[in-house]
Design a protein around this motif. Structure first.
Motif, PDB file in Angstrom:
ATOM      1  N   GLY A 110       0.840  -1.179   0.000  1.00  0.00           N
ATOM      2  CA  GLY A 110       0.000   0.000   0.000  1.00  0.00           C
ATOM      3  C   GLY A 110       0.883   1.240   0.000  1.00  0.00           C
ATOM      4  N   LEU A 111       0.274   2.414   0.126  1.00  0.00           N
ATOM      5  CA  LEU A 111       1.045   3.649   0.031  1.00  0.00           C
ATOM      6  C   LEU A 111       2.084   3.768   1.146  1.00  0.00           C
ATOM      7  CD1 LEU A 111      -1.687   6.227  -1.028  1.00  0.00           C
ATOM      8  CD2 LEU A 111      -0.020   5.035  -2.459  1.00  0.00           C
ATOM      9  N   SER A 112       1.749   3.337   2.364  1.00  0.00           N
ATOM     10  CA  SER A 112       2.717   3.452   3.450  1.00  0.00           C
ATOM     11  C   SER A 112       3.902   2.523   3.228  1.00  0.00           C
ATOM     12  CB  SER A 112       2.061   3.169   4.799  1.00  0.00           C
ATOM     13  OG  SER A 112       1.580   1.836   4.865  1.00  0.00           O
ATOM     14  N   GLY A 113       3.634   1.291   2.796  1.00  0.00           N
ATOM     15  CA  GLY A 113       4.724   0.348   2.546  1.00  0.00           C
ATOM     16  C   GLY A 113       5.607   0.774   1.390  1.00  0.00           C
ATOM     17  N   LEU A 114       4.989   1.295   0.341  1.00  0.00           N
ATOM     18  CA  LEU A 114       5.771   1.755  -0.810  1.00  0.00           C
ATOM     19  C   LEU A 114       6.610   2.970  -0.458  1.00  0.00           C
ATOM     20  CD1 LEU A 114       2.985   1.274  -3.480  1.00  0.00           C
ATOM     21  CD2 LEU A 114       5.158   0.016  -3.404  1.00  0.00           C
ATOM     22  N   ALA A 115       6.024   3.899   0.333  1.00  0.00           N
ATOM     23  CA  ALA A 115       6.804   5.059   0.761  1.00  0.00           C
ATOM     24  C   ALA A 115       7.984   4.615   1.618  1.00  0.00           C
ATOM     25  CB  ALA A 115       5.918   6.030   1.532  1.00  0.00           C
ATOM     26  N   ALA A 116       7.734   3.689   2.552  1.00  0.00           N
ATOM     27  CA  ALA A 116       8.827   3.185   3.385  1.00  0.00           C
ATOM     28  C   ALA A 116       9.913   2.551   2.522  1.00  0.00           C
ATOM     29  CB  ALA A 116       8.280   2.177   4.396  1.00  0.00           C
ATOM     30  N   ALA A 117       9.501   1.744   1.539  1.00  0.00           N
ATOM     31  CA  ALA A 117      10.479   1.081   0.671  1.00  0.00           C
ATOM     32  C   ALA A 117      11.326   2.097  -0.091  1.00  0.00           C
ATOM     33  CB  ALA A 117       9.759   0.150  -0.294  1.00  0.00           C
ATOM     34  N   CYS A 118      10.693   3.148  -0.601  1.00  0.00           N
ATOM     35  CA  CYS A 118      11.442   4.169  -1.342  1.00  0.00           C
ATOM     36  C   CYS A 118      12.453   4.869  -0.446  1.00  0.00           C
ATOM     37  CB  CYS A 118      10.475   5.188  -1.950  1.00  0.00           C
ATOM     38  SG  CYS A 118       9.576   4.603  -3.404  1.00  0.00           S
ATOM     39  N   HIS A 119      12.025   5.258   0.740  1.00  0.00           N
ATOM     40  CA  HIS A 119      12.943   5.945   1.654  1.00  0.00           C
ATOM     41  C   HIS A 119      14.074   5.010   2.100  1.00  0.00           C
ATOM     42  CE1 HIS A 119      11.001   9.837   2.157  1.00  0.00           C
ATOM     43  NE2 HIS A 119       9.834   9.218   2.159  1.00  0.00           N
ATOM     44  N   LEU A 120      13.752   3.764   2.377  1.00  0.00           N
ATOM     45  CA  LEU A 120      14.771   2.833   2.869  1.00  0.00           C
ATOM     46  C   LEU A 120      15.790   2.484   1.793  1.00  0.00           C
ATOM     47  CD1 LEU A 120      12.421   0.530   4.945  1.00  0.00           C
ATOM     48  CD2 LEU A 120      14.351   1.840   5.870  1.00  0.00           C
ATOM     49  N   VAL A 121      15.328   2.193   0.584  1.00  0.00           N
ATOM     50  CA  VAL A 121      16.281   1.837  -0.467  1.00  0.00           C
ATOM     51  C   VAL A 121      17.134   3.045  -0.832  1.00  0.00           C
ATOM     52  CG1 VAL A 121      14.827   2.338  -2.508  1.00  0.00           C
ATOM     53  CG2 VAL A 121      16.506   0.479  -2.594  1.00  0.00           C
ATOM     54  N   GLY A 122      16.560   4.237  -0.732  1.00  0.00           N
ATOM     55  CA  GLY A 122      17.329   5.442  -1.000  1.00  0.00           C
ATOM     56  C   GLY A 122      18.385   5.724   0.049  1.00  0.00           C
ATOM     57  N   ARG A 123      18.224   5.146   1.219  1.00  0.00           N
ATOM     58  CA  ARG A 123      19.196   5.331   2.308  1.00  0.00           C
ATOM     59  C   ARG A 123      20.230   4.207   2.355  1.00  0.00           C
ATOM     60  NH1 ARG A 123      15.157   7.451   7.175  1.00  0.00           N
ATOM     61  NH2 ARG A 123      14.003   8.948   5.886  1.00  0.00           N
ATOM     62  N   GLY A 124      20.196   3.344   1.350  1.00  0.00           N
ATOM     63  CA  GLY A 124      21.229   2.325   1.243  1.00  0.00           C
ATOM     64  C   GLY A 124      20.885   0.977   1.824  1.00  0.00           C
ATOM     65  N   HIS A 125      19.662   0.763   2.250  1.00  0.00           N
ATOM     66  CA  HIS A 125      19.267  -0.538   2.794  1.00  0.00           C
ATOM     67  C   HIS A 125      18.924  -1.517   1.667  1.00  0.00           C
ATOM     68  CE1 HIS A 125      19.122   0.868   6.957  1.00  0.00           C
ATOM     69  NE2 HIS A 125      18.498   1.953   6.520  1.00  0.00           N
ATOM     70  N   ASP A 126      19.076  -2.778   1.954  1.00  0.00           N
ATOM     71  CA  ASP A 126      18.696  -3.857   1.045  1.00  0.00           C
ATOM     72  C   ASP A 126      17.229  -4.182   1.340  1.00  0.00           C
ATOM     73  OD1 ASP A 126      18.446  -6.050  -0.555  1.00  0.00           O
ATOM     74  OD2 ASP A 126      19.855  -7.308   0.556  1.00  0.00           O
ATOM     75  N   VAL A 127      16.330  -3.773   0.455  1.00  0.00           N
ATOM     76  CA  VAL A 127      14.891  -3.814   0.738  1.00  0.00           C
ATOM     77  C   VAL A 127      14.197  -4.888  -0.089  1.00  0.00           C
ATOM     78  CG1 VAL A 127      12.727  -2.511   0.654  1.00  0.00           C
ATOM     79  CG2 VAL A 127      14.856  -1.360   1.326  1.00  0.00           C
TER      80      VAL A 127
END
Length: 505
Positions: free
Chosen positions: A9-26
């Motif tokens: 959903g929108l919250s999960g997708l937003a979290a994924a975008c922020h996390l992958v942009g910060r260098g995490h393996d998502v």
């Protein structure tokens, strides 16, 4: 570090975008075959229905998540402003268009309600902006560990008090305007918070600011384009999106901390942290059966629900119909007493009708329309037997469409009642989670951490900051901040770079 996000959903997708942009393996896991969560797209007999939110506000929050993953809002998600944002129709036959821009709306109020209310509107907008500027950085876009954290922004809290944020919304709006129609137009947003205008705090006028002042937007291709753009951006940035797979349990280590998830297939995905976007009661029931959910999750006040009728019909609406149309009933106070106090159907309901084919005719066959008809109703704690009421509700909505100039030759349809919401995993059959009462707002709302399970972070409408498209997008970013804090020295440097790219608010 590896992070699993449960739900696209929108919250999960937003979290994924922020996390992958910060260098995490998502890795993002979604049980449906496409992104969107509760807003999945439905296609039937040549008609295309967006089954989730229909009102898009604050697109900069989508842009922030996209930018975190290295994608531009302009390139990934072209939108156009809807003007009018709404057409409001009243029981006396009159109507007010919610126009974009202070001067345009001031003139609309002058033409429909008179010069005194038109002059008041200018000062009203200034008040809304000041309210928003206090609330957004200090009380919405912020993680809280306890109510004591309010003390970290004493000046902001004092400003909120001076602005009247802790008064009741209905009385505050009545002080601004004389015309009763404006009282309704600028306070109905309390329903988004699960409350009546008479009980909602005035600080929720910030929702009025988001749609009536900042504007309502239409993404090219429909509302489904929003999760699609976020998913594409996350994947391009390196996230692994796994659709059609269901997480059945959390894998914990000897300390009780998150170590990964197990899928329905039996496969295990290792993770240093997990972001869960399931409705909180559902998350505790299915993924954390060994734990007792927080008291507010178990016994809190849940918002009313809604019946949504998705209609594909031959024909087009009468001239003057807008993309979004709010039809206000006559007995405003009585309707809220019935819905919220008595937990029964509104005797004279107000309804929202969205006609997306006015903005994108390709969503229906030529000469036809897609209609989204919403009526607020009690959740499953109420006094409605939906097994019996389903048919009569459809007939009332059908008659309402005919009486108000909408096409009624139904070709394709989908009726969603609280029973369907419950089957989709929404507690008590409401898609609006816990109501935003004072004791369920801000630091008093269920937090996005359960410290009994280190490494588990929640996101979505059931946790902070709350319900609505802007709020769940913020919740995804707040979840990413929690993951960074949990993995210090691992996501920290990447997080700083990601926040710089994403333009942290």
């Amino acid at each position: 570090m590896s992070v699993v996000v449960i739900g696209a959903g929108l919250s999960g997708l937003a979290a994924a975008c922020h996390l992958v942009g910060r260098g995490h393996d998502v890795t993002l896991v979604e049980r449906h075959d496409a992104p969107g969560g509760r807003g999945l797209r439905l296609q039937r007999d040549g008609f295309t229905f967006d089954t989730g939110p229909t009102v898009m506000t604050m697109p900069d929050l989508v842009g922030e998540a996209l930018a975190a993953a290295g994608t531009s809002l302009h390139d990934a998600l072209p939108m156009r402003l809807l003007d009018p944002a709404y057409r409001a129709r009243f029981d006396d036959g009159s109507q007010i268009m919610v126009r974009h821009g202070v001067e345009a709306m001031r003139q609309e109020i002058a033409d429909t309600c008179g010069s005194v209310d038109a002059a008041a509107f200018v000062d009203f907008v200034d008040w809304l902006r000041r309210l928003y500027r206090v609330e957004m950085p200090h009380f919405i876009d912020a993680n809280f560990d306890s109510p004591l954290d309010l003390a970290r922004s004493p000046r902001a809290a004092a400003r909120l008090v001076r602005l009247g944020g802790f008064r009741r919304l209905g009385p505050v709006i009545r002080e601004w305007f004389r015309d009763e129609r404006l009282h309704r137009l600028f306070s109905f947003q309390a329903l988004y918070a699960g409350l009546s205008p008479e009980s909602a705090l005035a600080l929720y006028a910030v929702i009025t600011y988001m749609d009536s002042i900042e504007g309502v937007w239409w993404p090219e291709g429909g509302m489904d384009a929003v999760p699609a753009a976020l998913a594409t951006a996350a994947a391009k940035a390196g996230a692994d999106l796994r659709f059609g797979e269901t997480v059945t349990r959390l894998v914990l280590d000897r300390r009780g901390a998150v170590a990964g998830v197990e899928l329905e297939s039996g496969e295990r995905l290792r993770a240093d942290a997990v972001v869960c976007t399931l409705d909180l009661p559902t998350a505790y029931e299915h993924l954390l059966p060994q734990l007792t959910a927080p008291r507010v999750v178990r016994t809190g006040t849940y918002s009313p629900s809604a019946v949504v009728w998705h209609v594909g019909a031959t024909g087009t609406p009468e001239p003057g119909t807008s993309h979004h149309n709010i039809h206000f009933g006559s007995d405003w106070d009585g309707a809220f007493r019935a819905l919220i106090d008595d937990q029964r159907l509104m005797p004279d309901p107000s309804r929202l009708v969205t006609v997306p084919t006015l903005s994108d005719p390709t969503l229906a066959p030529a000469g036809s329309s897609v209609l989204y008809v919403l009526e607020p109703v009690p959740n499953l704690d109420g006094r409605v037997d939906w097994a019996r009421e389903r048919g009569p509700m459809r007939e009332r909505l059908h008659a309402f469409l005919g009486a108000n100039g909408y096409p009624t030759d139904v070709v394709a349809e989908e009726l969603v009642t609280p029973l369907e919401w419950e089957r989709l995993g929404m507690h008590r059959g409401t898609p609006f989670a816990l109501a935003h009462t004072f004791r369920q707002t801000g630091p008093f709302r269920p937090g996005n951490l359960d410290r009994r399970v280190p490494g588990l972070v929640f996101a979505g409408s059931g946790t902070v900051p709350g319900v609505g498209v802007p709020m769940v997008l913020v919740s995804g970013k707040l979840a990413a901040d929690r993951v960074d804090a949990y993995l210090p020295g691992r996501g920290g440097a990447a997080g700083a770079a990601g926040r710089a790219r994403g333009g942290r608010r």
